[in-house]
Design an enzyme around this catalytic site. Structure first.
Site, PDB file in Angstrom:
ATOM      1  N   CYS A 188      19.085  -5.368 -10.998  1.00 35.54           N
ATOM      2  CA  CYS A 188      18.328  -4.102 -10.973  1.00 35.54           C
ATOM      3  C   CYS A 188      17.518  -3.928  -9.689  1.00 35.54           C
ATOM      4  CB  CYS A 188      17.406  -4.001 -12.186  1.00 35.54           C
ATOM      5  SG  CYS A 188      18.323  -3.943 -13.729  1.00 35.54           S
TER       6      CYS A 188
ATOM      7  N   HIS B 245      12.073   1.397 -10.477  1.00 37.55           N
ATOM      8  CA  HIS B 245      13.274   1.088 -11.254  1.00 37.55           C
ATOM      9  C   HIS B 245      13.038   1.531 -12.700  1.00 37.55           C
ATOM     10  CE1 HIS B 245      16.585  -0.650 -13.182  1.00 37.55           C
ATOM     11  NE2 HIS B 245      15.901  -1.617 -13.769  1.00 37.55           N
TER      12      HIS B 245
ATOM     13  N   ASN C 254      18.752   2.832 -18.237  1.00 37.67           N
ATOM     14  CA  ASN C 254      18.631   1.892 -17.130  1.00 37.67           C
ATOM     15  C   ASN C 254      19.998   1.784 -16.434  1.00 37.67           C
ATOM     16  OD1 ASN C 254      18.434  -0.322 -15.456  1.00 37.67           O
ATOM     17  ND2 ASN C 254      17.482  -1.665 -16.964  1.00 37.67           N
TER      18      ASN C 254
HETATM   19  O1  UT7 Z   1      16.213  -3.800 -15.796  1.00 36.32           O
HETATM   20  C1  UT7 Z   1      15.922  -5.159 -15.791  1.00 36.32           C
HETATM   21  C2  UT7 Z   1      14.651  -5.437 -16.431  1.00 36.32           C
HETATM   22  N1  UT7 Z   1      14.729  -5.206 -17.843  1.00 36.32           N
HETATM   23  C3  UT7 Z   1      13.608  -5.009 -18.481  1.00 36.32           C
HETATM   24  O2  UT7 Z   1      12.599  -4.975 -17.837  1.00 36.32           O
HETATM   25  C4  UT7 Z   1      13.611  -4.860 -19.982  1.00 36.32           C
HETATM   26  C5  UT7 Z   1      12.283  -5.275 -20.490  1.00 36.32           C
HETATM   27  N2  UT7 Z   1      12.127  -5.271 -21.922  1.00 36.32           N
HETATM   28  C6  UT7 Z   1      12.033  -4.142 -22.666  1.00 36.32           C
HETATM   29  O3  UT7 Z   1      12.195  -3.049 -22.161  1.00 36.32           O
HETATM   30  C7  UT7 Z   1      11.650  -4.265 -24.115  1.00 36.32           C
HETATM   31  O4  UT7 Z   1      11.282  -5.616 -24.362  1.00 36.32           O
HETATM   32  C8  UT7 Z   1      12.747  -3.842 -25.122  1.00 36.32           C
HETATM   33  C9  UT7 Z   1      12.901  -2.340 -25.115  1.00 36.32           C
HETATM   34  C10 UT7 Z   1      14.056  -4.512 -24.781  1.00 36.32           C
HETATM   35  C11 UT7 Z   1      12.348  -4.248 -26.540  1.00 36.32           C
HETATM   36  O5  UT7 Z   1      11.097  -3.674 -26.872  1.00 36.32           O
HETATM   37  P1  UT7 Z   1       9.935  -4.572 -27.486  1.00 36.32           P
HETATM   38  O6  UT7 Z   1       8.808  -3.669 -27.763  1.00 36.32           O
HETATM   39  O7  UT7 Z   1       9.708  -5.715 -26.543  1.00 36.32           O
HETATM   40  O8  UT7 Z   1      10.567  -5.029 -28.847  1.00 36.32           O
HETATM   41  P2  UT7 Z   1      10.813  -6.520 -29.375  1.00 36.32           P
HETATM   42  O9  UT7 Z   1      11.941  -7.162 -28.629  1.00 36.32           O
HETATM   43  O10 UT7 Z   1       9.512  -7.249 -29.444  1.00 36.32           O
HETATM   44  O11 UT7 Z   1      11.296  -6.216 -30.855  1.00 36.32           O
HETATM   45  C12 UT7 Z   1      10.419  -5.618 -31.823  1.00 36.32           C
HETATM   46  C13 UT7 Z   1      11.229  -5.328 -33.068  1.00 36.32           C
HETATM   47  C14 UT7 Z   1      12.072  -6.507 -33.530  1.00 36.32           C
HETATM   48  O12 UT7 Z   1      12.060  -6.510 -34.951  1.00 36.32           O
HETATM   49  P3  UT7 Z   1      11.106  -7.526 -35.746  1.00 36.32           P
HETATM   50  O13 UT7 Z   1      11.509  -8.881 -35.286  1.00 36.32           O
HETATM   51  O14 UT7 Z   1       9.702  -7.157 -35.337  1.00 36.32           O
HETATM   52  O15 UT7 Z   1      11.438  -7.209 -37.168  1.00 36.32           O
HETATM   53  C15 UT7 Z   1      13.467  -6.136 -33.056  1.00 36.32           C
HETATM   54  O16 UT7 Z   1      14.457  -6.707 -33.863  1.00 36.32           O
HETATM   55  O17 UT7 Z   1      12.132  -4.250 -32.825  1.00 36.32           O
HETATM   56  C16 UT7 Z   1      13.446  -4.652 -33.222  1.00 36.32           C
HETATM   57  N3  UT7 Z   1      14.410  -3.948 -32.391  1.00 36.32           N
HETATM   58  C17 UT7 Z   1      14.896  -2.731 -32.706  1.00 36.32           C
HETATM   59  N4  UT7 Z   1      14.669  -1.911 -33.749  1.00 36.32           N
HETATM   60  C18 UT7 Z   1      15.316  -0.746 -33.774  1.00 36.32           C
HETATM   61  C19 UT7 Z   1      14.953  -4.351 -31.205  1.00 36.32           C
HETATM   62  N5  UT7 Z   1      15.785  -3.411 -30.765  1.00 36.32           N
HETATM   63  C20 UT7 Z   1      15.772  -2.401 -31.671  1.00 36.32           C
HETATM   64  C21 UT7 Z   1      16.431  -1.168 -31.756  1.00 36.32           C
HETATM   65  N6  UT7 Z   1      16.169  -0.369 -32.801  1.00 36.32           N
HETATM   66  N7  UT7 Z   1      17.297  -0.742 -30.786  1.00 36.32           N
END
Ligand code: UT7
Length: 331
Positions: free
Chosen positions: A116, A258, A288
């Site tokens: 990225c 980005h 992204n």
């Molecule tokens: O481009 C290169 C760099 N990339 C990045 O910088 C990406 C950085 N990370 C992110 O953007 C975020 O961490 C994500 C968008 C990927 C995830 O968001 P988050 O707020 O960090 O969520 P999380 O991973 O802590 O997950 C929270 C909950 C989990 O459920 P439980 O364990 O709390 O029950 C996940 O299973 O959200 C759940 N979850 C979803 N729920 C509905 C994860 N993905 C989804 C989804 N829909 N698509």
């Protein structure tokens, strides 16, 4: 080294595929919701490459636009740098396919892999060649067919990514010109290589059944850990760019970051006290697009009349590697 030359953006271009995949569409195949994706990422929809499209075909369309807007012909191009993590094939480089498509046979063409952060890394490489006076016209292209390397059953990653390409034609100009690339800063930290990775061991073990079964030819990401690192590194490297150029936030017309997550950008803006209205965002439309996101942002902002001659933009990127960087451009 003081140089009599610098690099300037003489033309821009961008291409996104026609096919739109909305959050609502994803609700049909995944345990997710438009509400979750919108509030956690800012993404509403993304574009998906058609079967006959790839990183090289999208790159060529964006590059052709950049050449036309710079009024530079393909045979005047000295170098083509394609920044991509989704090359058409392992080799030859995607840039060689672009060269063939453009008929730009006076150029050296190659790819770079900084995921990225790729576009800012490419910009930095091109800047050095132009500053040194070695070349006159360099195409820097970010192009990604991310839809080919996401696991469409993994809701934590597949909702994030989209396909597209953006390009700039960088021209050698004299230092006394007012426009130009004012700085680039690029960094890597391989100790964080596990955060986002496509672990399929093509170079280590060849294509093998275990990697196929484990879906290792697709993106694996520790989203939460990446999020925290991304905010910190992007904020710091943007501050470094401002300090290097003796610029205050008020002197900057746009932040072009980005587009990984709206919340990452908002957290960076809050840390830097950067007004939200000066931030160029395309994530809602395209998700992204990895190395393509910054040059797509240029073109999107230009078409919306947001970038005017004399404006100053600061770019900030972070991506797998870990890689990160910043640049300042005067238009
Ligand atoms: O481009 C290169 C760099 N990339 C990045 O910088 C990406 C950085 N990370 C992110 O953007 C975020 O961490 C994500 C968008 C990927 C995830 O968001 P988050 O707020 O960090 O969520 P999380 O991973 O802590 O997950 C929270 C909950 C989990 O459920 P439980 O364990 O709390 O029950 C996940 O299973 O959200 C759940 N979850 C979803 N729920 C509905 C994860 N993905 C989804 C989804 N829909 N698509």
């Amino acid at each position: 080294m003081n140089s009599i030359f610098k690099a300037a953006v003489a033309g821009t271009g961008a291409y996104v595929p026609e096919k739109v995949l909305t959050n609502k569409d994803l609700e049909k195949s995944l345990d997710t919701s438009d509400e979750w994706i919108t509030t956690r990422t800012g993404i509403k929809e993304r574009r998906i490459a058609a079967d006959n499209e790839s990183a090289s075909t999208m790159a060529a369309v964006a590059a052709r636009q950049a050449l036309e807007s710079a009024e530079v012909s393909p045979d005047e191009v000295d170098m083509i740098i394609v920044c991509t993590s989704t090359p058409d094939v392992l080799f030859p480089s995607t840039a060689c396919f672009v060269q063939k498509e453009l008929q730009a046979f006076n150029s050296a063409a190659y790819d770079i892999s900084a995921v990225c952060s790729g576009f800012v890394f490419g910009l930095s490489i091109a800047e050095q060649y132009l500053k040194a006076g070695r070349y006159e016209n360099i195409l820097v292209i970010g192009s990604e067919a991310n839809s080919r390397i996401v696991d469409w059953s993994d809701r934590s990653t597949c909702i994030l990514f989209g396909d597209g390409a953006g390009a700039v034609l960088l021209k050698r100009v004299e230092q006394k010109e007012s426009i130009g690339v004012l700085s680039t800063h690029i960094y890597s930290d391989g100790s964080l290589s596990d955060l986002i990775v496509v672990p399929g061991a093509i170079g280590k073990a060849g294509v093998n059944k275990k990697d196929i079964d484990d879906k290792n030819y697709f993106i694996k990401m520790s989203g939460n850990a990446t999020f925290k690192v991304a905010v910190k590194r992007m904020s710091n490297v943007i501050l470094e760019a401002l300090e290097y150029n003796n610029l205050k936030i008020d002197d900057v017309d746009h932040l072009i970051p980005h587009q990984a997550n709206q919340r990452i950008v908002s957290a960076v803006a809050e840390k830097l006290n950067f007004p939200e209205e000066k931030i160029i965002m395309t994530i809602q439309k395209y998700g992204n697009t990895s190395a393509a996101s910054i040059p797509i942002g240029f073109e999107d902002a230009k078409r919306a009349g947001k970038i005017k001659p004399g404006d100053i933009s600061v770019l900030g990127v972070v991506g797998a590697g870990l890689t990160w960087g910043s640049a300042v451009i005067k238009w």
